[in-house]
Design a protein around this motif. Structure first.
Motif, PDB file in Angstrom:
ATOM      1  N   TYR A 249      13.099   0.162 -13.184  1.00  0.00           N
ATOM      2  CA  TYR A 249      13.011   1.331 -14.099  1.00  0.00           C
ATOM      3  C   TYR A 249      11.542   1.715 -14.245  1.00  0.00           C
ATOM      4  CZ  TYR A 249      13.080   4.898 -17.488  1.00  0.00           C
ATOM      5  OH  TYR A 249      12.991   6.141 -18.535  1.00  0.00           O
ATOM      6  N   ASN A 250      10.685   0.635 -14.735  1.00  0.00           N
ATOM      7  CA  ASN A 250       9.138   0.913 -14.751  1.00  0.00           C
ATOM      8  C   ASN A 250       8.421   1.072 -13.423  1.00  0.00           C
ATOM      9  OD1 ASN A 250       9.710   0.092 -17.501  1.00  0.00           O
ATOM     10  ND2 ASN A 250       8.766  -1.798 -17.208  1.00  0.00           N
ATOM     11  N   GLU A 251       8.992   0.612 -12.511  1.00  0.00           N
ATOM     12  CA  GLU A 251       8.438   0.811 -11.208  1.00  0.00           C
ATOM     13  C   GLU A 251       8.720   2.255 -10.609  1.00  0.00           C
ATOM     14  OE1 GLU A 251       9.501  -0.521  -6.666  1.00  0.00           O
ATOM     15  OE2 GLU A 251       9.559  -1.874  -8.010  1.00  0.00           O
ATOM     16  N   ILE A 252       9.793   2.704 -11.103  1.00  0.00           N
ATOM     17  CA  ILE A 252      10.070   4.012 -10.664  1.00  0.00           C
ATOM     18  C   ILE A 252       9.245   5.161 -11.621  1.00  0.00           C
ATOM     19  CG2 ILE A 252      12.054   5.997 -10.747  1.00  0.00           C
ATOM     20  CD1 ILE A 252      13.954   3.606 -10.201  1.00  0.00           C
ATOM     21  N   MET A 253       9.015   4.876 -12.863  1.00  0.00           N
ATOM     22  CA  MET A 253       8.325   5.540 -13.733  1.00  0.00           C
ATOM     23  C   MET A 253       6.620   5.778 -13.114  1.00  0.00           C
ATOM     24  SD  MET A 253      10.357   7.094 -15.590  1.00  0.00           S
ATOM     25  CE  MET A 253      11.582   7.024 -14.298  1.00  0.00           C
ATOM     26  N   LEU A 254       6.359   4.744 -12.522  1.00  0.00           N
ATOM     27  CA  LEU A 254       5.062   4.643 -12.173  1.00  0.00           C
ATOM     28  C   LEU A 254       4.810   5.207 -10.568  1.00  0.00           C
ATOM     29  CD1 LEU A 254       4.148   1.038 -13.744  1.00  0.00           C
ATOM     30  CD2 LEU A 254       3.281   3.304 -14.681  1.00  0.00           C
ATOM     31  N   LYS A 255       5.836   5.166  -9.966  1.00  0.00           N
ATOM     32  CA  LYS A 255       5.832   5.379  -8.564  1.00  0.00           C
ATOM     33  C   LYS A 255       4.801   6.604  -7.969  1.00  0.00           C
ATOM     34  CE  LYS A 255       8.899   5.917  -4.361  1.00  0.00           C
ATOM     35  NZ  LYS A 255       8.518   4.716  -3.810  1.00  0.00           N
ATOM     36  N   TRP A 256       4.956   7.568  -8.740  1.00  0.00           N
ATOM     37  CA  TRP A 256       4.439   9.061  -8.298  1.00  0.00           C
ATOM     38  C   TRP A 256       2.959   9.125  -9.213  1.00  0.00           C
ATOM     39  CZ3 TRP A 256       4.887  10.340  -3.505  1.00  0.00           C
ATOM     40  CH2 TRP A 256       6.087  10.127  -2.950  1.00  0.00           C
ATOM     41  N   LEU A 257       2.317   8.198  -9.628  1.00  0.00           N
ATOM     42  CA  LEU A 257       1.004   8.320 -10.398  1.00  0.00           C
ATOM     43  C   LEU A 257      -0.226   7.954  -9.702  1.00  0.00           C
ATOM     44  CD1 LEU A 257       2.045   7.282 -14.253  1.00  0.00           C
ATOM     45  CD2 LEU A 257       1.677   9.806 -13.315  1.00  0.00           C
ATOM     46  N   PRO A 258      -1.202   8.513  -9.635  1.00  0.00           N
ATOM     47  CA  PRO A 258      -2.261   7.837  -9.230  1.00  0.00           C
ATOM     48  C   PRO A 258      -2.703   6.600  -9.944  1.00  0.00           C
ATOM     49  CG  PRO A 258      -2.893   9.826 -10.260  1.00  0.00           C
ATOM     50  CD  PRO A 258      -1.442   9.990 -10.483  1.00  0.00           C
ATOM     51  N   ASN A 259      -3.637   5.486  -9.352  1.00  0.00           N
ATOM     52  CA  ASN A 259      -4.002   4.585 -10.042  1.00  0.00           C
ATOM     53  C   ASN A 259      -4.712   4.698 -11.251  1.00  0.00           C
ATOM     54  OD1 ASN A 259      -3.007   2.828  -7.874  1.00  0.00           O
ATOM     55  ND2 ASN A 259      -4.417   2.852  -6.665  1.00  0.00           N
ATOM     56  N   GLU A 260      -5.686   5.757 -11.227  1.00  0.00           N
ATOM     57  CA  GLU A 260      -6.205   6.007 -12.453  1.00  0.00           C
ATOM     58  C   GLU A 260      -5.472   6.318 -13.814  1.00  0.00           C
ATOM     59  OE1 GLU A 260      -7.029   9.969 -10.169  1.00  0.00           O
ATOM     60  OE2 GLU A 260      -6.740   7.819  -9.726  1.00  0.00           O
ATOM     61  N   LEU A 261      -4.296   6.587 -13.655  1.00  0.00           N
ATOM     62  CA  LEU A 261      -3.305   7.128 -14.740  1.00  0.00           C
ATOM     63  C   LEU A 261      -2.218   6.134 -14.799  1.00  0.00           C
ATOM     64  CD1 LEU A 261      -2.873  10.896 -14.148  1.00  0.00           C
ATOM     65  CD2 LEU A 261      -4.809   9.651 -15.672  1.00  0.00           C
ATOM     66  N   LYS A 262      -1.956   5.204 -14.289  1.00  0.00           N
ATOM     67  CA  LYS A 262      -0.889   4.005 -14.255  1.00  0.00           C
ATOM     68  C   LYS A 262      -0.814   3.403 -15.447  1.00  0.00           C
ATOM     69  CE  LYS A 262       0.638   3.851  -9.573  1.00  0.00           C
ATOM     70  NZ  LYS A 262       0.799   2.663  -8.179  1.00  0.00           N
ATOM     71  N   ALA A 263      -2.174   3.116 -15.951  1.00  0.00           N
ATOM     72  CA  ALA A 263      -2.185   2.205 -17.140  1.00  0.00           C
ATOM     73  C   ALA A 263      -1.859   3.043 -18.447  1.00  0.00           C
ATOM     74  CB  ALA A 263      -3.704   1.720 -17.060  1.00  0.00           C
ATOM     75  N   GLN A 264      -2.305   4.158 -18.333  1.00  0.00           N
ATOM     76  CA  GLN A 264      -1.861   5.116 -19.567  1.00  0.00           C
ATOM     77  C   GLN A 264      -0.295   5.109 -19.734  1.00  0.00           C
ATOM     78  OE1 GLN A 264      -3.291   8.832 -19.222  1.00  0.00           O
ATOM     79  NE2 GLN A 264      -2.180   9.817 -21.091  1.00  0.00           N
ATOM     80  N   LEU A 265       0.403   5.198 -18.845  1.00  0.00           N
ATOM     81  CA  LEU A 265       1.842   5.523 -18.896  1.00  0.00           C
ATOM     82  C   LEU A 265       2.417   3.716 -19.016  1.00  0.00           C
ATOM     83  CD1 LEU A 265       4.643   6.745 -18.962  1.00  0.00           C
ATOM     84  CD2 LEU A 265       4.626   6.558 -16.336  1.00  0.00           C
ATOM     85  N   ASN A 266       1.853   3.024 -18.211  1.00  0.00           N
ATOM     86  CA  ASN A 266       2.335   1.544 -18.289  1.00  0.00           C
ATOM     87  C   ASN A 266       2.241   1.014 -19.870  1.00  0.00           C
ATOM     88  OD1 ASN A 266       3.437  -0.671 -16.885  1.00  0.00           O
ATOM     89  ND2 ASN A 266       1.452  -1.728 -17.284  1.00  0.00           N
ATOM     90  N   SER A 267       1.462   1.372 -20.672  1.00  0.00           N
ATOM     91  CA  SER A 267       1.234   0.966 -22.055  1.00  0.00           C
ATOM     92  C   SER A 267       2.652   1.482 -22.957  1.00  0.00           C
ATOM     93  CB  SER A 267       0.168   1.472 -22.648  1.00  0.00           C
ATOM     94  OG  SER A 267      -0.004   3.136 -22.924  1.00  0.00           O
ATOM     95  N   HIS A 268       3.335   2.457 -22.350  1.00  0.00           N
ATOM     96  CA  HIS A 268       4.348   3.002 -23.024  1.00  0.00           C
ATOM     97  C   HIS A 268       5.762   2.366 -22.718  1.00  0.00           C
ATOM     98  CE1 HIS A 268       2.175   5.933 -25.617  1.00  0.00           C
ATOM     99  NE2 HIS A 268       1.353   6.147 -24.307  1.00  0.00           N
ATOM    100  N   LEU A 269       5.745   1.857 -21.505  1.00  0.00           N
ATOM    101  CA  LEU A 269       6.803   1.145 -20.774  1.00  0.00           C
ATOM    102  C   LEU A 269       7.114  -0.199 -21.568  1.00  0.00           C
ATOM    103  CD1 LEU A 269       6.215   2.032 -17.149  1.00  0.00           C
ATOM    104  CD2 LEU A 269       7.741   3.362 -18.672  1.00  0.00           C
ATOM    105  N   ARG A 270       8.499  -0.507 -21.440  1.00  0.00           N
ATOM    106  CA  ARG A 270       8.951  -1.829 -22.085  1.00  0.00           C
ATOM    107  C   ARG A 270       8.623  -2.914 -21.013  1.00  0.00           C
ATOM    108  NH1 ARG A 270      14.901  -0.371 -24.485  1.00  0.00           N
ATOM    109  NH2 ARG A 270      14.279   1.256 -25.907  1.00  0.00           N
TER     110      ARG A 270
END
Length: 270
Positions: A249-270
């Motif tokens: 699930y986390n992989e899918i949520m991050l799939k279509w984000l550029p590298n510079e923004l992945k960390a921002q969303l990753n901090s909200h994933l379980r």
């Protein structure tokens, strides 16, 4: 005939028809990346969590999707919806979120980022950026990005705001951005990134985070507000809760984000 009548409600109770859109990168209906859209991949995960249910789908234009979902004479479901008071009159929403993503962002050329002495992925004030530097911004016609961003755009003079109609306005605006006919575009990070990967000179683009928005947005499953839809939402809620703990699930949520923004969303994933 009697057997068919007796069993048909059971069959219906174990079926879910999903409304999907021709809207990448949430649904990718053709090409090499077919089936790799974020929302359709989440539906696949839900299918794994609900093996007793048969999933089907109907592809509709975005302009008809909510209308069809609200039709109480049918029972449909749709993923990644915003909850609103008006929609809740006709749509039964899940308590658990189905998707989690970043709020709207700014897409612009790297040469502009450099000229402004900024870095890709940096958080900036949209109001300050537009007012101080008199940049020209492009947005899709009739699209809302929330009260804060909409209020900023509403203050701009007409020569500073380009409203683009049509079937694929974000793509048209991105071409204009690359041809230096405007300075920046407002959209969602995954949409910007998807277009960036498709265009030959997409590596000339990057994104900035807008400080006038919340960090993240959550989308929910919505089903038609009738007895069958309420029953489906109850079961979908049960499937969504453990889904958030799945690495896939986390992989899918991050799939279509550029590298510079992945960390921002990753901090909200379980």
């Amino acid at each position: 005939m009697l057997v068919i009548i007796l069993w048909s409600p059971l069959i219906n109770a174990k079926s879910i028809n999903w409304i999907r859109l021709d809207f990448a990168p949430y649904y990718i209906l053709e090409g090499q990346r077919q089936g790799q859209g974020r929302d359709e991949l989440v539906i696949q995960l839900l299918q794994n969590m609900m093996p007793d249910y048969t999933f089907s789908n109907s592809t509709l234009p975005a302009s008809r999707a909510i209308h069809e979902l609200s039709n109480a004479n049918k029972t449909n479901c749709m993923i990644s919806l915003y909850k609103t008071t008006n929609r809740a009159r006709y749509i039964q929403f899940s308590e658990q979120y189905s998707t989690i993503g970043l709020s709207p962002s700014i897409a612009l050329r790297k040469d502009i980022i450099q000229a402004l002495n900024l870095a890709p992925g940096q958080r900036v004030s949209l109001l300050k950026l537009l007012k101080e530097h008199k940049l020209t911004v492009g947005v899709s016609l009739n699209r809302s990005f929330g009260k804060k961003i909409d209020s900023v755009l509403a203050t701009l003079p007409t020569e500073q705001l380009i409203l683009r109609p049509g079937k694929d306005p974000l793509k048209s605006l991105t071409y204009m951005l690359l041809k230096k006919r405007l300075d920046l575009i407002i959209g969602y990070p995954s949409e910007h990134y998807h277009l960036q990967t498709l265009l030959e000179n997409g590596n000339e683009l990057a994104q900035l985070v807008i400080s006038e928005t919340d960090d993240i947005t959550r989308g929910y499953v919505g089903c038609t507000k009738n007895a069958a839809g309420l029953a489906l939402i109850t079961e979908i809620n049960k499937a969504l809760a453990p889904l958030h703990d799945e690495p896939k699930y986390n992989e899918i949520m991050l799939k279509w984000l550029p590298n510079e923004l992945k960390a921002q969303l990753n901090s909200h994933l379980r």
